[in-house]
Design a protein around this motif. Structure first.
Motif, short mmCIF file in Angstrom:
data_model
loop_
_atom_site.label_atom_id
_atom_site.label_comp_id
_atom_site.label_asym_id
_atom_site.label_seq_id
_atom_site.Cartn_x
_atom_site.Cartn_y
_atom_site.Cartn_z
N TYR A 101 6.18 -5.42 -9.06
CA TYR A 101 6.37 -3.97 -9.06
C TYR A 101 6.32 -3.37 -7.66
CZ TYR A 101 1.31 -3.12 -8.54
OH TYR A 101 0.01 -3.08 -8.08
N ASP A 102 5.68 -4.10 -6.70
CA ASP A 102 5.61 -3.59 -5.33
C ASP A 102 5.09 -4.72 -4.44
OD1 ASP A 102 5.86 -1.86 -3.22
OD2 ASP A 102 4.62 -0.28 -4.10
N PHE A 103 5.00 -4.43 -3.14
CA PHE A 103 4.49 -5.42 -2.19
C PHE A 103 3.66 -4.72 -1.12
CE2 PHE A 103 8.23 -3.76 -0.18
CZ PHE A 103 7.94 -3.76 1.17
N ILE A 104 2.86 -5.51 -0.40
CA ILE A 104 2.10 -5.00 0.73
C ILE A 104 2.17 -6.05 1.83
CG2 ILE A 104 -0.08 -5.97 -0.11
CD1 ILE A 104 -1.47 -3.50 1.08
N SER A 105 2.31 -5.61 3.07
CA SER A 105 2.46 -6.53 4.20
C SER A 105 1.13 -6.75 4.91
CB SER A 105 3.49 -5.97 5.20
OG SER A 105 4.75 -5.86 4.60
N LYS A 106 0.98 -7.94 5.48
CA LYS A 106 -0.18 -8.24 6.33
C LYS A 106 0.04 -7.65 7.72
CE LYS A 106 -1.13 -12.66 4.02
NZ LYS A 106 -1.23 -14.12 4.20
N PRO A 107 -0.98 -7.23 8.43
CA PRO A 107 -2.37 -7.12 7.97
C PRO A 107 -2.52 -6.03 6.92
CG PRO A 107 -2.13 -6.09 10.12
CD PRO A 107 -0.82 -6.75 9.83
N VAL A 108 -3.36 -6.28 5.92
CA VAL A 108 -3.49 -5.39 4.77
C VAL A 108 -4.27 -4.14 5.16
CG1 VAL A 108 -4.41 -5.15 2.45
CG2 VAL A 108 -3.34 -7.30 3.15
N ALA A 109 -3.65 -2.98 4.98
CA ALA A 109 -4.32 -1.69 5.20
C ALA A 109 -5.04 -1.30 3.90
CB ALA A 109 -3.31 -0.63 5.59
N LEU A 110 -6.33 -1.00 3.99
CA LEU A 110 -7.12 -0.78 2.78
C LEU A 110 -6.66 0.43 1.96
CD1 LEU A 110 -10.76 -1.64 3.94
CD2 LEU A 110 -9.13 -3.04 2.64
N ASP A 111 -6.25 1.52 2.65
CA ASP A 111 -5.79 2.68 1.88
C ASP A 111 -4.50 2.38 1.14
OD1 ASP A 111 -4.38 2.46 4.23
OD2 ASP A 111 -4.25 4.61 4.61
N ARG A 112 -3.63 1.61 1.79
CA ARG A 112 -2.39 1.19 1.13
C ARG A 112 -2.68 0.23 -0.01
NH1 ARG A 112 1.73 0.85 -1.46
NH2 ARG A 112 3.43 -0.56 -0.99
N LEU A 113 -3.67 -0.65 0.17
CA LEU A 113 -4.06 -1.59 -0.89
C LEU A 113 -4.59 -0.84 -2.10
CD1 LEU A 113 -4.62 -4.46 -1.92
CD2 LEU A 113 -6.83 -4.34 -0.73
N ARG A 114 -5.43 0.15 -1.88
CA ARG A 114 -5.98 0.93 -3.00
C ARG A 114 -4.86 1.63 -3.77
NH1 ARG A 114 -9.73 2.38 1.14
NH2 ARG A 114 -11.73 1.29 0.88
N GLN A 115 -3.88 2.18 -3.04
CA GLN A 115 -2.76 2.85 -3.70
C GLN A 115 -1.94 1.86 -4.52
OE1 GLN A 115 -1.95 6.37 -3.61
NE2 GLN A 115 -0.87 5.53 -5.38
N LEU A 116 -1.74 0.67 -3.95
CA LEU A 116 -1.00 -0.38 -4.64
C LEU A 116 -1.68 -0.74 -5.96
CD1 LEU A 116 1.40 -2.54 -3.96
CD2 LEU A 116 -0.49 -4.09 -3.54
N ILE A 117 -3.00 -0.89 -5.92
CA ILE A 117 -3.76 -1.24 -7.12
C ILE A 117 -3.70 -0.11 -8.15
CG2 ILE A 117 -6.08 -1.74 -7.99
CD1 ILE A 117 -6.59 -3.08 -5.19
N GLU A 118 -3.87 1.11 -7.70
CA GLU A 118 -3.81 2.26 -8.62
C GLU A 118 -2.45 2.37 -9.28
OE1 GLU A 118 -4.92 5.63 -6.33
OE2 GLU A 118 -7.04 5.06 -6.17
N ASP A 119 -1.37 2.12 -8.50
CA ASP A 119 -0.02 2.15 -9.07
C ASP A 119 0.13 1.08 -10.15
OD1 ASP A 119 0.70 4.21 -7.40
OD2 ASP A 119 1.78 2.94 -5.97
N GLY A 120 -0.38 -0.12 -9.87
CA GLY A 120 -0.26 -1.21 -10.83
C GLY A 120 -1.03 -0.94 -12.11
N LEU A 121 -2.23 -0.41 -12.00
CA LEU A 121 -3.01 -0.09 -13.19
C LEU A 121 -2.39 1.08 -13.94
CD1 LEU A 121 -6.62 -0.51 -11.76
CD2 LEU A 121 -5.35 -2.09 -13.25
#
Length: 460
Positions: A101-121
């Motif tokens: 459904y989406d991707f995130i690039s390294k190095p992982v930014a924590l705010d972007r990671l949280r948004q990614l997780i919220e979108d998935g849930l």
């Protein structure tokens, strides 16, 4: 944690990143399970149900793409996001084509990671039926396939290219994808790229600071920031000039925009949907559309079939459109005669559903009584406008359409001319003009308002 706490599977062969992801999920009050390889992930998926999966692309004994293929076969309802090397758009695009459904690039930014997780849930929680699914009229094979595809596309955050002829309903499909997905509570912003002057495009898309240029009398957020958190629909994207295509590509890749006259950038989190009636691949071949932007936007294609390829849906569309028009006119819906319905089903409709709507609206205006007959449809006029002349009809009095004039404008010009003739003949007595045109006074009043011919002179 309670039994209802969402459970996330983290798959990565790097211990440090696995630990970071598990800690972040814990701080979000989520349950996390880690797997260090492709084999371990498959084993855990067999024994446990998960609400979300985050996977790296390099898994030691396999790849994230292989895991995506396994998930699509064995647990397709579970949203999956991938972690890619910085700038590796090819891998990210391939992952989304396989169902991520989406991707995130390294190095992982924590705010972007949280948004990614919220979108998935959010995807996990949007499985229940939604009334928006009823807005696609028709149950023929082509529409059944399209409805099924729309439900799948709504779960993804991948850019979607919606292809189809003018009037086939591309924006409606875009709105459905938004309404059925996890972003449905956020804004849906639609823009016709061909309607914005070239010199104003950067300001319209990205915003500007007050005083950045002549006429910039206040700050403007721009379309990207207005759609933040939601969906931005770029209609007629093929009409974007090349210089704007470069800026658009950067904004999509960097997920940030810089308003005109502003020194800093603003992060944006939105989904891009685009559409055009042109063939984007052909536009790219002749150099009018950038190849890199084409591959970024065309991750997944949804094709909207023309009306002539789903004629079995025309009766249902006719009933739906007549009911909607009668509600707007505050009158009872008219019936349509058998021969008139047959004529509609046999007509090729080069203007698709939009043309069918215009045809029925005109027929309701011109019909005498509560039954629409074949002659009320004026399909010969429509045929002439699109280059298909009905040889049995007298077309000598109809004007010729300029090739550059949209069909809808041409038909409105004909309607406007006939109404003005009737009004002039009756000295603008609208009751008499309505009788002369064979319509109700209420119908004429509606047409006058729509065509901007109404004038408050007290005449009846």
């Amino acid at each position: 944690m309670s039994a209802d706490t969402p459970h996330v599977l983290v798959v990565d062969d790097e211990a440090d990143l696995r630990e970071l992801l598990v800690i972040t999920l814990g701080r979000m009050k989520l349950k996390a399970t880690a797997a260090e390889s492709l084999g371990a992930a498959k084993s855990k998926l067999e024994s446990e149900r998960y609400d979300l999966c985050l996977t790296d692309m390099n898994l030691g004994d396999g790849t994230g793409l292989e895991l995506l293929q396994h998930i699509s076969l064995h647990c397709p309802e579970m949203p999956t996001a991938v972690i890619t090397a910085y700038g590796n758009m090819e891998t990210a695009t391939e992952a989304m084509k396989l169902g991520a459904y989406d991707f995130i690039s390294k190095p992982v930014a924590l705010d972007r990671l949280r948004q990614l997780i919220e979108d998935g849930l959010g995807i996990s929680n949007s499985e229940e039926p939604h009334e928006e699914e009823d807005n696609l009229i028709g149950n023929g094979p082509a529409m059944q396939d399209l409805k099924s595809q729309v439900r799948k596309l709504a779960r993804s955050q991948a850019p979607i290219y919606i292809s189809g002829e003018s009037g086939s309903g591309k924006e409606r499909i875009a709105r459905m994808i938004h309404a059925l997905g996890p972003r449905r509570e956020k804004p849906f912003v639609a823009v016709n790229c061909g309607a914005i002057p070239s010199e104003l495009m950067e300001s319209e898309f990205f915003g500007h600071r007050k005083g950045a240029f002549t006429g910039a009398v206040e700050d403007r957020k721009g379309l990207f920031r207005e759609a933040d958190g939601g969906t931005l629909f770029l209609d007629e994207v093929a009409d974007l000039p090349l210089h704007m295509q470069v800026k658009l590509l950067r904004a999509i890749q960097e997920k940030s925009v810089r308003p005109v006259g502003e020194a800093r950038e603003f992060q944006v989190n939105l989904r891009i949907l685009c559409a055009t009636h042109k063939d984007l691949a052909s536009e790219m071949t002749v150099g009018r559309f950038r190849q890199d932007l084409f591959y970024r936007l065309n991750v997944i294609e949804a094709h909207v079939p023309p009306l002539r390829e789903r004629k079995e849906d025309i009766p249902a569309l006719v009933d739906h459109i007549l009911l909607r028009l009668s509600n707007a006119w505050e009158t009872s819906p008219p019936k349509i005669s058998g021969p008139a319905l047959k004529a509609l089903c046999n007509y090729p409709f080069p203007g698709n559903v939009r043309e069918l709507e215009n045809t029925l609206e005109r027929a309701m205006t011109l019909c005498d009584g509560m039954v629409i007959e074949t002659e009320n449809l004026h399909l010969h006029a429509t045929s002439l406008a699109t280059g298909t002349v009905n040889s049995d009809a007298d077309n000598s009095t109809l004007p010729e359409r300029d090739a550059a004039q949209p069909l809808e404008e041409f038909l409105q010009d004909i309607e406007r001319e006939e109404i003005l003739k009737a009004l002039d003949a009756t000295h603008w007595n609208r009751t008499a003009a309505a009788k002369k045109l064979g319509m109700t006074f209420r119908s004429l009043r509606y047409r006058l308002k729509k065509l901007e011919l109404d004038r408050d002179d007290g005449s009846e």
